[in-house]
Design a protein around this motif. Structure first.
Motif, PDB file in Angstrom:
ATOM      1  N   UNK A   7       0.810  -1.230   0.000  1.00  0.00           N
ATOM      2  CA  UNK A   7       0.000   0.000   0.000  1.00  0.00           C
ATOM      3  C   UNK A   7       0.843   1.280   0.000  1.00  0.00           C
ATOM      4  N   UNK A   8       1.994   1.243   0.659  1.00  0.00           N
ATOM      5  CA  UNK A   8       2.879   2.417   0.681  1.00  0.00           C
ATOM      6  C   UNK A   8       3.412   2.680  -0.723  1.00  0.00           C
ATOM      7  N   UNK A   9       3.777   1.606  -1.407  1.00  0.00           N
ATOM      8  CA  UNK A   9       4.242   1.741  -2.790  1.00  0.00           C
ATOM      9  C   UNK A   9       3.124   2.318  -3.650  1.00  0.00           C
ATOM     10  N   UNK A  10       1.904   1.827  -3.432  1.00  0.00           N
ATOM     11  CA  UNK A  10       0.747   2.325  -4.195  1.00  0.00           C
ATOM     12  C   UNK A  10       0.566   3.818  -3.956  1.00  0.00           C
ATOM     13  N   UNK A  11       0.812   4.235  -2.708  1.00  0.00           N
ATOM     14  CA  UNK A  11       0.653   5.631  -2.334  1.00  0.00           C
ATOM     15  C   UNK A  11       1.630   6.554  -3.027  1.00  0.00           C
ATOM     16  N   UNK A  12       2.754   5.989  -3.499  1.00  0.00           N
ATOM     17  CA  UNK A  12       3.717   6.802  -4.249  1.00  0.00           C
ATOM     18  C   UNK A  12       3.098   7.262  -5.563  1.00  0.00           C
ATOM     19  N   UNK A  13       2.214   6.423  -6.093  1.00  0.00           N
ATOM     20  CA  UNK A  13       1.593   6.741  -7.379  1.00  0.00           C
ATOM     21  C   UNK A  13       0.436   7.713  -7.167  1.00  0.00           C
ATOM     22  N   UNK A  14      -0.385   7.398  -6.198  1.00  0.00           N
ATOM     23  CA  UNK A  14      -1.517   8.272  -5.891  1.00  0.00           C
ATOM     24  C   UNK A  14      -2.023   7.939  -4.485  1.00  0.00           C
ATOM     25  N   UNK A  15      -2.385   8.961  -3.718  1.00  0.00           N
ATOM     26  CA  UNK A  15      -2.855   8.687  -2.356  1.00  0.00           C
ATOM     27  C   UNK A  15      -4.118   7.818  -2.372  1.00  0.00           C
ATOM     28  N   UNK A  16      -4.941   7.978  -3.409  1.00  0.00           N
ATOM     29  CA  UNK A  16      -6.144   7.146  -3.532  1.00  0.00           C
ATOM     30  C   UNK A  16      -5.787   5.664  -3.638  1.00  0.00           C
ATOM     31  N   UNK A  17      -4.665   5.397  -4.293  1.00  0.00           N
ATOM     32  CA  UNK A  17      -4.230   4.008  -4.471  1.00  0.00           C
ATOM     33  C   UNK A  17      -3.926   3.384  -3.113  1.00  0.00           C
ATOM     34  N   UNK A  18      -3.367   4.195  -2.225  1.00  0.00           N
ATOM     35  CA  UNK A  18      -3.026   3.676  -0.900  1.00  0.00           C
ATOM     36  C   UNK A  18      -4.278   3.501  -0.057  1.00  0.00           C
ATOM     37  N   UNK A  19      -5.132   4.541  -0.070  1.00  0.00           N
ATOM     38  CA  UNK A  19      -6.353   4.489   0.753  1.00  0.00           C
ATOM     39  C   UNK A  19      -7.279   3.371   0.314  1.00  0.00           C
ATOM     40  N   UNK A  20      -7.406   3.213  -0.998  1.00  0.00           N
ATOM     41  CA  UNK A  20      -8.347   2.216  -1.519  1.00  0.00           C
ATOM     42  C   UNK A  20      -7.685   0.922  -1.944  1.00  0.00           C
ATOM     43  N   UNK A  21      -6.477   0.673  -1.408  1.00  0.00           N
ATOM     44  CA  UNK A  21      -5.709  -0.499  -1.836  1.00  0.00           C
ATOM     45  C   UNK A  21      -6.491  -1.804  -1.660  1.00  0.00           C
ATOM     46  N   UNK A  22      -6.574  -2.596  -2.689  1.00  0.00           N
ATOM     47  CA  UNK A  22      -7.201  -3.912  -2.576  1.00  0.00           C
ATOM     48  C   UNK A  22      -6.116  -4.992  -2.663  1.00  0.00           C
ATOM     49  N   UNK A  23      -5.418  -5.026  -3.778  1.00  0.00           N
ATOM     50  CA  UNK A  23      -4.284  -5.944  -3.887  1.00  0.00           C
ATOM     51  C   UNK A  23      -3.362  -5.509  -5.025  1.00  0.00           C
ATOM     52  N   UNK A  24      -2.232  -6.195  -5.088  1.00  0.00           N
ATOM     53  CA  UNK A  24      -1.253  -5.860  -6.108  1.00  0.00           C
ATOM     54  C   UNK A  24      -0.985  -7.090  -6.965  1.00  0.00           C
TER      55      UNK A  24
END
Ligand SMILES: Nc1nc2c(ncn2[C@@H]2O[C@H](COP(=O)(O)OP(=O)(O)O)[C@@H](O)[C@H]2O)c(=O)[nH]1
Ligand SMILES: [Mg+2]
Length: 385
Positions: free
Chosen positions: A321-338
């Motif tokens: 989720x932290x990595x996702x947050x680098x791309x967009x904060x929404x990606x971190x907040x709404x993280x489902x899976x990678x």
């Protein structure tokens, strides 16, 4: 946000020459020490050959490497007499207080046209002087905070009492001339540290600047398990600096800033040929960036698609989720899976996503997954979350 590395060192150590080599920006180089605080800033791309390989597969509209900002700050003088040390000017600190790491340029080369300000070449002495100056600067910062905290703590607030204790401990440590990077502290104390923007707590990377003739030997001496026992001249200086770096667990690399700056003016292929003839693996600029990554404990993960192929920077050990947050904060907040495939696996599968899927190399990972360097990731997320 990319990361920022402050390039510091004594006058005529080769900071600006190195900066030019790193950025090819052609900032002015002076043959005499300047007393004013000048700073050169430039953002450079982090070379990553994986991006071009991925681009051959995806044919993206753009390729976006991750970046690193270098700041070259002048104005740090050599003060051998410890009683006369005053710490750095507010202007100087302003240039590097936000730096994520410091690249400290240590002069090992001799150059009669630009004589060493202290009259002789001695990188360990220079480093001691420089660290003392940084420690004094930090001490002043801690003292200022101590004053305010003392005033506020009169109310008897327990948290402020704890802060006071910590500030006093910091003070004592710095007073002995020791860098804060050598102090152990709790998570609560770390939060206070973060507000202080101290200089001696920043990760340090040592760059020994040697003459062109000594570069190959210097690089060997740094890489070798068994360095030469009776080294001479510059190599002796390099080994002394290496000993210090090893004791601190810090990264150290050798460059010949002048050579690098000159090579920077040649076409890349010609520069590469020249380096090969010297027995050197890569441009010093690349090695400085790589060492900076190591010093900062950073890794890159990748995203790939038809729109763009891109590299992103995270701290080693970061979860998905932290990595996702680098791309967009929404990606971190709404993280489902990678959905993750490692670059090496994709390449071993001939660069075909279809094959790599069939072979089970594409994994679905959850929020506790720890991202690895070279992971190619597609994030699944839910924006309404
Ligand atoms: N011989 C030699 N001279 C160098 C090297 N690096 C820098 N210099 C010279 O040292 C002088 C000071 O360099 P500069 O980059 O301006 O130092 P700064 O004050 O640390 O920014 C210049 O004349 C450079 O050409 C090097 O690797 N070898
Ligand atoms: Mg300079």
């Amino acid at each position: 946000m990319g990361l920022t590395v402050g390039i510091i060192g004594l006058p005529l150590a080769g900071k600006t020459t190195l900066f030019n080599a790193l950025t090819r920006a052609g900032a002015q180089i002076s043959g005499y020490p300047t007393s004013t605080v000048q700073a050169n800033r430039a953002v450079v791309q982090v070379p990553d050959e994986r991006l071009s390989r991925l681009a051959e597969i995806y044919h993206p509209r753009k390729i976006v490497p991750t970046t690193i900002e270098f700041v070259d700050v002048a104005g740090l003088g050599q003060v051998a007499d410890s009683a006369r040390r005053e710490g750095l000017s507010a202007e100087f600190i302003g240039h590097i207080r936000n730096a994520d790491a410091l690249a400290i340029v240590l002069r090992c080369f001799d150059n009669p046209q630009a004589p060493h300000p202290a009259g002789s070449v001695n990188p360990v002495r220079d480093l001691d002087d420089l660290m003392a100056e940084l420690a004094i600067t930090d001490l002043a910062t801690v003292d200022k905070r101590l004053e305010t905290t003392l005033r506020k703590a009169k109310s008897g607030d327990k948290k402020l009492q704890e802060e006071l204790e910590f500030l006093k401990r910091l003070r004592e440590h710095l007073n002995e001339g020791k860098p804060v990077s050598e102090l152990t502290y709790t998570t609560a104390e770390e939060a206070i540290l973060r507000e202080l923007f101290l200089l001696t707590v920043k990760p340090r990377l040592y760059v020994v600047n040697v003459s062109e003739d000594a570069l190959a030997a210097a690089a060997d001496a740094l890489a070798s398990q068994t360095p030469p026992t009776a080294p001479s001249g510059e190599i002796a200086h390099v080994l002394a600096a290496r000993e210090r770096a090893q004791a601190e667990g810090a990264e150290i690399i050798a460059v010949s800033a002048k050579l690098e700056a000159e090579l920077g003016e040649l076409p890349e292929a010609e520069a590469a040929e020249y380096l090969e003839a010297l027995g050197l693996p890569a441009l010093g600029a690349d090695r400085v960036i790589q060492a900076g990554y190591k010093a900062l404990n950073l890794i890159s993960f990748l995203t790939a698609g038809e729109d763009e192929v891109r590299a992103w920077t995270v701290t080693r050990g970061s979860k998905a989720p932290v990595a996702a947050g680098k791309i967009h904060t929404d990606f971190e907040k709404g993280f489902i899976r990678a959905e993750v495939v490692h670059y090496d696996d994709l390449m071993a599968d001939g660069g075909s996503m279809k094959t790599t899927r069939e072979r089970g190399h594409v994994r679905l990972e959850g929020k506790d997954y720890i991202v690895r360097d070279g992971d190619i990731i597609e994030f699944r997320f839910n924006v309404s979350k």
